[in-house]
Design an enzyme around this catalytic site. Structure first.
Site, PDB file in Angstrom:
ATOM      1  N   CYS A  36      33.480  39.228  29.514  1.00 61.89           N
ATOM      2  CA  CYS A  36      33.364  38.046  28.660  1.00 61.89           C
ATOM      3  C   CYS A  36      31.944  37.870  28.144  1.00 61.89           C
ATOM      4  CB  CYS A  36      33.724  36.801  29.467  1.00 61.89           C
ATOM      5  SG  CYS A  36      35.274  36.932  30.326  1.00 61.89           S
ATOM      6  N   ARG A  58      30.918  44.058  24.364  1.00 60.97           N
ATOM      7  CA  ARG A  58      31.112  43.916  25.809  1.00 60.97           C
ATOM      8  C   ARG A  58      32.584  44.095  26.197  1.00 60.97           C
ATOM      9  NH1 ARG A  58      26.934  40.646  28.381  1.00 60.97           N
ATOM     10  NH2 ARG A  58      28.508  39.740  29.736  1.00 60.97           N
ATOM     11  N   TRP A  76      37.621  38.382  28.373  1.00 58.82           N
ATOM     12  CA  TRP A  76      38.223  39.621  28.878  1.00 58.82           C
ATOM     13  C   TRP A  76      39.083  39.184  30.060  1.00 58.82           C
ATOM     14  CZ3 TRP A  76      37.960  42.784  33.342  1.00 58.82           C
ATOM     15  CH2 TRP A  76      38.333  44.130  33.147  1.00 58.82           C
ATOM     16  N   ASN A 127      31.912  32.792  32.191  1.00 57.08           N
ATOM     17  CA  ASN A 127      31.976  34.215  32.556  1.00 57.08           C
ATOM     18  C   ASN A 127      32.015  34.301  34.078  1.00 57.08           C
ATOM     19  OD1 ASN A 127      31.645  34.820  29.915  1.00 57.08           O
ATOM     20  ND2 ASN A 127      29.694  35.894  30.149  1.00 57.08           N
ATOM     21  N   GLY A 128      32.826  35.211  34.602  1.00 55.56           N
ATOM     22  CA  GLY A 128      32.885  35.378  36.059  1.00 55.56           C
ATOM     23  C   GLY A 128      34.266  35.030  36.586  1.00 55.56           C
ATOM     24  N   GLU A 175      31.479  63.608  33.956  1.00 56.12           N
ATOM     25  CA  GLU A 175      31.045  62.682  32.914  1.00 56.12           C
ATOM     26  C   GLU A 175      31.756  62.977  31.590  1.00 56.12           C
ATOM     27  OE1 GLU A 175      29.835  59.983  32.592  1.00 56.12           O
ATOM     28  OE2 GLU A 175      29.124  59.845  30.531  1.00 56.12           O
ATOM     29  N   LYS A 211      34.126  60.425  29.524  1.00 55.84           N
ATOM     30  CA  LYS A 211      33.794  60.079  28.134  1.00 55.84           C
ATOM     31  C   LYS A 211      35.010  60.289  27.248  1.00 55.84           C
ATOM     32  CE  LYS A 211      31.123  58.510  28.005  1.00 55.84           C
ATOM     33  NZ  LYS A 211      30.208  57.864  28.822  1.00 55.84           N
ATOM     34  N   GLU A 236      37.992  57.677  28.137  1.00 56.20           N
ATOM     35  CA  GLU A 236      37.813  56.250  27.867  1.00 56.20           C
ATOM     36  C   GLU A 236      37.894  55.926  26.381  1.00 56.20           C
ATOM     37  OE1 GLU A 236      34.070  54.325  28.958  1.00 56.20           O
ATOM     38  OE2 GLU A 236      33.019  56.205  28.757  1.00 56.20           O
ATOM     39  N   HIS A 251      43.763  75.423  44.477  1.00 61.60           N
ATOM     40  CA  HIS A 251      44.331  74.787  45.676  1.00 61.60           C
ATOM     41  C   HIS A 251      45.383  73.743  45.314  1.00 61.60           C
ATOM     42  CE1 HIS A 251      41.610  76.971  48.234  1.00 61.60           C
ATOM     43  NE2 HIS A 251      40.648  76.675  47.391  1.00 61.60           N
ATOM     44  N   LYS A 308      31.804  46.433  28.458  1.00 60.76           N
ATOM     45  CA  LYS A 308      30.513  47.103  28.567  1.00 60.76           C
ATOM     46  C   LYS A 308      29.864  46.829  29.912  1.00 60.76           C
ATOM     47  CE  LYS A 308      27.029  49.504  27.166  1.00 60.76           C
ATOM     48  NZ  LYS A 308      27.219  50.969  27.243  1.00 60.76           N
TER      49      LYS A 308
HETATM   50  O1  M6R Z   1      26.059  49.074  33.514  1.00 57.16           O
HETATM   51  P1  M6R Z   1      26.409  50.161  34.522  1.00 57.16           P
HETATM   52  O2  M6R Z   1      25.663  51.440  34.272  1.00 57.16           O
HETATM   53  O3  M6R Z   1      26.299  49.709  35.937  1.00 57.16           O
HETATM   54  O4  M6R Z   1      27.940  50.473  34.237  1.00 57.16           O
HETATM   55  C1  M6R Z   1      28.650  51.378  35.034  1.00 57.16           C
HETATM   56  C2  M6R Z   1      29.956  51.761  34.401  1.00 57.16           C
HETATM   57  O5  M6R Z   1      30.751  50.630  34.177  1.00 57.16           O
HETATM   58  C3  M6R Z   1      29.755  52.496  33.070  1.00 57.16           C
HETATM   59  O6  M6R Z   1      28.973  53.630  33.219  1.00 57.16           O
HETATM   60  C4  M6R Z   1      31.128  52.897  32.483  1.00 57.16           C
HETATM   61  O7  M6R Z   1      31.719  53.876  33.268  1.00 57.16           O
HETATM   62  C5  M6R Z   1      30.998  53.359  31.042  1.00 57.16           C
HETATM   63  N1  M6R Z   1      32.048  52.778  30.261  1.00 57.16           N
HETATM   64  C6  M6R Z   1      31.113  54.820  30.856  1.00 57.16           C
HETATM   65  O8  M6R Z   1      30.951  55.185  29.528  1.00 57.16           O
END
Ligand code: M6R
Length: 599
Positions: free
Chosen positions: A2, A27, A75, A99-100, A473, A477, A480, A496, A594
């Site tokens: 949020c 976000r 969110w 937020n929260g 990674e 990427k 997502e 395996h 985000k």
């Molecule tokens: O703000 P942070 O680096 O702590 O966030 C961690 C993850 O939420 C963040 O890396 C997330 O996996 C990204 N969407 C990846 O692209």
């Protein structure tokens, strides 16, 4: 997650709020709303869906002039995305955005029900609004401090009272909030980019503090309702850097910024061959290193483990923060707990940091956002200089994290390696901007390869060691932003079990940057190739993959030490172009946020 924006001043409040909400869209959200405080009443406009829809509705509504307002992108956590569940939420005399998560909202809901007060939405936030409403008898300070005594969980709250149309109140716990200071106008926001158009000056609201904001004054109070003096900060991010600058998406803009931001990150901690000046104590590690993080930051940790263990021979354990915090980890005072986080606000990473601190273990934060909670609470902080990262999928912050971990590995290895080797490796690190630019030049080739893979339903990334870390990674990427199912596998582990999923046409990306393991990985690639997999190899130009590579991306000439950093640019572009080809909202992928400020 949020987002919150609040404004009081002489501009059109609704316009400032909606522009602010647009800047917070990155976000992640599923509904949006604003509340406008006028002479007579507080009007609320809200809907499920995009801020654009809200803007259209507000324009049609021809709203009355207002003195102050608060806005929110939601969110969903409690209750599905819907107009009713969207913020702002109201009682009779009060309107809030939040937020929260209010963890004890069921208990509070029960208490309110006994007084005949029932919410109309499914949200925890409405319960907080109704609680505050109950407690308000004309003294905002008394009501707010009484309410937060009852709230458990995390919150950043923007509050309006119907009988105080010129004033916004704000309070927070475990969820960030800043108060922006302008000339004859003031702001609240969950994130700096929302206010950069108007001011760079801001205050950080600390846990348990309350702010009372009118257009000409900002007053702060501590938990005992005593006035507080606070230091004003100035954001060094320019507004331009929080905009697309001619690129179609923030993600590709941020990919292209990597030469500069990696140089800036390294430059902060390596001046004239002197690494991490005045930080000797951080590197005096007698025990183990625990790297704790989430998502891509966790993958940066996997990469860091490879390089630190190889160069400095210090044992490194990499832990997923949401697991670590509940695992009752065995930490010792001679260990170092490293928390990696772009936002510095990730709830699980913050909890892991607090857990380590509570056990008296030294902590280090690797953080991008200055003034964020992890940056403030870690005993030592090293900053990545990635600048504002708007795209939900991290690229430049991840790359800076890995580059910084490589530099830290060099610092830890300083006493074991020769000055010549140290200098050589440092030079390699500082050649990264040039090498990254070389990969960026391959974008059209990578785009053409992505076009061939875009309709895949499943895709595997395989590699060993540092290449397994990069595979993890790269796979994240891709999935997502493209919504293509993807898995990263340690190349030697495939046989395996998982190799049974390989059938004619299954796409496999083989990452081969570590020369010492290329022969082994090649063996594994042959195994999948023989079963019909279509193989894309990412490797050095001198490696012969002609026996098994259907597609090939070659790295510019570089050492193994930095190759995974250089290679990451290629897999970022690969994921980006697949997502674009599939017509996805690249910067704001579905269901994602985000900054993940809830568990
Ligand atoms: O703000 P942070 O680096 O702590 O966030 C961690 C993850 O939420 C963040 O890396 C997330 O996996 C990204 N969407 C990846 O692209």
């Amino acid at each position: 997650m949020c987002g919150i924006i609040g404004y009081t001043g002489d501009r059109d409040t609704e316009k400032v709020l909606i522009e602010g909400l647009k800047k917070l869209e990155y976000r992640g959200y599923d509904s949006a709303g604003i509340a406008l405080s006028g002479e007579e009443e507080i009007s609320i406009y809200k809907n499920e869906g995009k801020v654009q829809l809200l803007e259209d509705r507000v324009k049609e509504a021809n709203v009355a002039p207002s003195f102050a307002g608060i806005g929110h992108t939601r969110w969903a956590t409690h209750g599905k995305p819907s107009q009713l569940n969207s913020h702002p939420h109201r009682g009779k005399k009060v309107v809030i955005v939040h937020n929260g998560i209010i963890e004890n909202y069921q208990e509070l809901k029960g208490e309110l029900a006994q007084k005949g007060i029932r919410p109309i939405s499914d949200t925890d936030t409405e319960i907080a609004a109704l609680l505050l409403d109950q407690l308000y008898e004309g003294d905002p300070h008394a009501a707010i401090f009484a309410a937060i005594k009852r709230l458990e969980g995390s919150y950043a709250l923007g509050i309006l009272f119907t009988d105080r149309p010129h004033t916004i109140y704000a309070v927070r716990k475990d969820s960030p909030l800043i108060i922006g200071k302008g000339q004859g106008e003031n702001f609240i926001a969950s994130d700096i980019p929302a206010i950069l158009e108007y001011t760079h000056d801001y205050f950080l609201l600390e846990e348990g503090e309350m702010a009372e904001i009118t257009k000409d004054n900002i007053n702060f109070y501590d938990e005992k309702k005593r006035p507080l003096e606070k230091e004003m900060l100035t954001a060094d991010w320019d507004e331009q850097s929080a905009m697309k600058g001619g690129f179609p998406h923030f993600m590709v803009k941020e990919i292209n910024e990597q030469p500069q931001v990696v140089r800036a990150t390294l430059g902060q901690y390596a001046r004239g061959g002197n690494l991490f000046p005045n930080q000797e104590s951080v590197f005096d590690i007698k025990g183990s290193i625990y790297i704790v993080a989430c998502g891509s930051a966790y993958h940066a940790g996997l990469s860091g483990k490879q390089i630190i263990e190889k160069m400095a021979r210090i044992p490194v354990q990499v832990e997923i923060a949401s697991e670590f915090r509940y695992n009752n980890p065995i930490l010792r005072k001679e260990d170092l707990v490293v928390i990696i986080s772009q936002s510095g606000e990730t709830a699980d990473s913050l909890a892991a940091l607090r857990l380590a601190k509570a056990q008296g273990v030294p902590t280090l934060g690797i953080v991008n956002v200055r003034g964020s909670t992890i940056a403030r609470e870690a005993a030592t902080v090293f900053y990545t200089a990635a600048g504002p990262e708007i795209s939900v999928a991290t690229t430049k912050a991840y790359l800076c994290q890995v580059a910084l971990l490589n530099l830290m590995a060099l610092k830890m290895a300083e006493k074991y390696i020769s000055p010549e080797e140290l200098q050589e490796k440092l030079q390699q690190l500082f050649s990264l901007p040039t090498l990254i630019k070389e990969v960026l030049k391959k974008e059209s080739q990578i785009k053409a390869i992505a076009a061939k893979f875009k309709d895949a339903e499943h895709l595997f990334f395989i590699g060993r060691g540092q290449d397994y870390a990069l595979s993890c990674e790269s796979s994240l990427k891709l999935k997502e932003i493209s919504y293509v199912h993807s898995e990263a596998y340690a190349a030697g582990e495939l046989k395996h079990g998982t190799i049974s999923l390989i059938e004619p046409g299954t796409p496999v990306v083989a990452v081969m940057t570590d020369r010492s393991r290329i022969a082994k990985t090649a063996g594994n690639i042959k195994e999948v190739h023989a079963r019909g997999a279509i193989v894309l190899c990412l490797t050095h130009p001198d490696v012969d993959c002609s026996d098994f590579a259907d597609e090939l991306i070659t790295l510019p000439e570089c050492s193994d030490f930095i190759a995974p950093i250089v290679g990451a640019i290629a897999t970022q572009l690969f994921a980006y172009h697949i997502a674009v080809a599939r017509g996805n909202d690249v910067d704001k992928p579905r269901n994602l946020a985000k900054s993940v400020t809830v568990e």
